[in-house]
Design a protein around this motif. Structure first.
Motif, PDB file in Angstrom:
ATOM      1  N   THR A 101       1.108  -1.421  -0.088  1.00 26.00           N
ATOM      2  CA  THR A 101       0.056  -0.023  -0.549  1.00 26.00           C
ATOM      3  C   THR A 101       0.902   1.688  -0.099  1.00 26.00           C
ATOM      4  N   THR A 102       2.054   1.327   0.270  1.00 29.62           N
ATOM      5  CA  THR A 102       2.795   2.117  -0.040  1.00 29.62           C
ATOM      6  C   THR A 102       4.212   2.419  -0.883  1.00 29.62           C
ATOM      7  N   GLU A 158      -2.416   8.741  -3.900  1.00 31.18           N
ATOM      8  CA  GLU A 158      -1.779  10.590  -3.355  1.00 31.18           C
ATOM      9  C   GLU A 158      -1.484  10.084  -1.677  1.00 31.18           C
ATOM     10  N   GLN A 159      -1.213   9.341  -1.258  1.00 30.09           N
ATOM     11  CA  GLN A 159      -0.236   8.858  -0.177  1.00 30.09           C
ATOM     12  C   GLN A 159       1.059   8.745  -0.665  1.00 30.09           C
ATOM     13  N   THR A 160       1.991   9.000  -1.917  1.00 26.95           N
ATOM     14  CA  THR A 160       3.048   8.677  -2.194  1.00 26.95           C
ATOM     15  C   THR A 160       3.942   9.751  -1.734  1.00 26.95           C
ATOM     16  N   LYS A 161       5.301  10.249  -0.880  1.00 25.97           N
ATOM     17  CA  LYS A 161       5.877  10.700  -0.425  1.00 25.97           C
ATOM     18  C   LYS A 161       6.867  10.350  -1.369  1.00 25.97           C
ATOM     19  N   PHE A 162       7.270  11.462  -2.722  1.00 22.83           N
ATOM     20  CA  PHE A 162       8.165  11.463  -2.834  1.00 22.83           C
ATOM     21  C   PHE A 162       9.374  12.272  -2.756  1.00 22.83           C
ATOM     22  N   PRO A 163      10.633  11.636  -2.800  1.00 21.04           N
ATOM     23  CA  PRO A 163      12.136  12.905  -2.309  1.00 21.04           C
ATOM     24  C   PRO A 163      11.864  13.909  -2.674  1.00 21.04           C
ATOM     25  N   GLU A 164      12.439  14.683  -1.569  1.00 22.19           N
ATOM     26  CA  GLU A 164      13.508  15.567  -1.698  1.00 22.19           C
ATOM     27  C   GLU A 164      14.739  15.716  -1.975  1.00 22.19           C
ATOM     28  N   LEU A 165      14.990  16.046  -2.952  1.00 21.48           N
ATOM     29  CA  LEU A 165      16.717  16.428  -3.420  1.00 21.48           C
ATOM     30  C   LEU A 165      17.338  17.341  -3.857  1.00 21.48           C
ATOM     31  N   TYR A 224       0.689   0.875  -9.575  1.00 22.53           N
ATOM     32  CA  TYR A 224      -0.443   0.898 -10.387  1.00 22.53           C
ATOM     33  C   TYR A 224      -0.279   2.686  -9.561  1.00 22.53           C
ATOM     34  N   LEU A 225      -0.681   3.425 -10.926  1.00 20.04           N
ATOM     35  CA  LEU A 225      -0.830   4.904 -10.694  1.00 20.04           C
ATOM     36  C   LEU A 225      -2.150   5.750 -10.607  1.00 20.04           C
ATOM     37  N   GLY A 264      -2.466  10.097  -8.089  1.00 18.17           N
ATOM     38  CA  GLY A 264      -0.378   9.792  -7.289  1.00 18.17           C
ATOM     39  C   GLY A 264      -0.251  10.652  -9.426  1.00 18.17           C
ATOM     40  N   VAL A 265       0.017  10.691  -9.655  1.00 19.89           N
ATOM     41  CA  VAL A 265       0.059  11.099 -11.362  1.00 19.89           C
ATOM     42  C   VAL A 265       0.435  12.827 -10.960  1.00 19.89           C
ATOM     43  N   ARG A 266      -0.477  12.986 -10.531  1.00 20.47           N
ATOM     44  CA  ARG A 266      -0.599  14.772 -10.167  1.00 20.47           C
ATOM     45  C   ARG A 266       0.991  15.450  -9.277  1.00 20.47           C
TER      46      ARG A 266
END
Length: 106
Positions: free
Chosen positions: A3-4, A26-33, A50-51, A55-57
């Motif tokens: 789920t994550t 919507e739960q995806t936390k993209f890394p700060e780079l 899954y997308l 999540g795409v936004r």
């Protein structure tokens, strides 16, 4: 079911490699780079399961911030899952221009 989103990244010289696994939602936390020393980014979508639209936004917003931080950065996509290929074809800004698609999964 996972789920994550699993996100792994590592730097080699001026290259940044990021591997995504599981759902992008919507739960995806993209890394700060910090990419000041990076000239190329390799994105691996082989394990994406899954997308969804949220999540795409979030993905497009995150990618826009990466591009804005550094001009002339080159992107390469590896192991595009069929789900990712569908998004690339359907969503105009899903990948930056220009991006090289190195491989995809059938």
């Amino acid at each position: 079911m996972q789920t994550t989103t699993k996100i792994e990244s590592f730097v080699t010289g001026e290259s940044l490699s990021i591997t995504f696994g599981g759902p992008i939602s919507e739960q995806t936390k993209f890394p700060e780079l910090s990419i000041t020393q990076i000239s190329e980014v390799f994105l691996d979508f082989g394990e994406v399961t899954y997308l969804n639209s949220a999540g795409v936004r979030s993905w497009i917003k995150w990618l826009w911030n990466v591009e804005r931080e550094k001009e002339n950065i080159r992107f390469y996509i590896r192991r595009c899952s069929s789900r990712t290929v569908r998004q690339i074809l359907a969503i105009n800004n899903f990948i930056p221009k220009p991006t090289t698609v190195e491989s995809f999964l059938i």
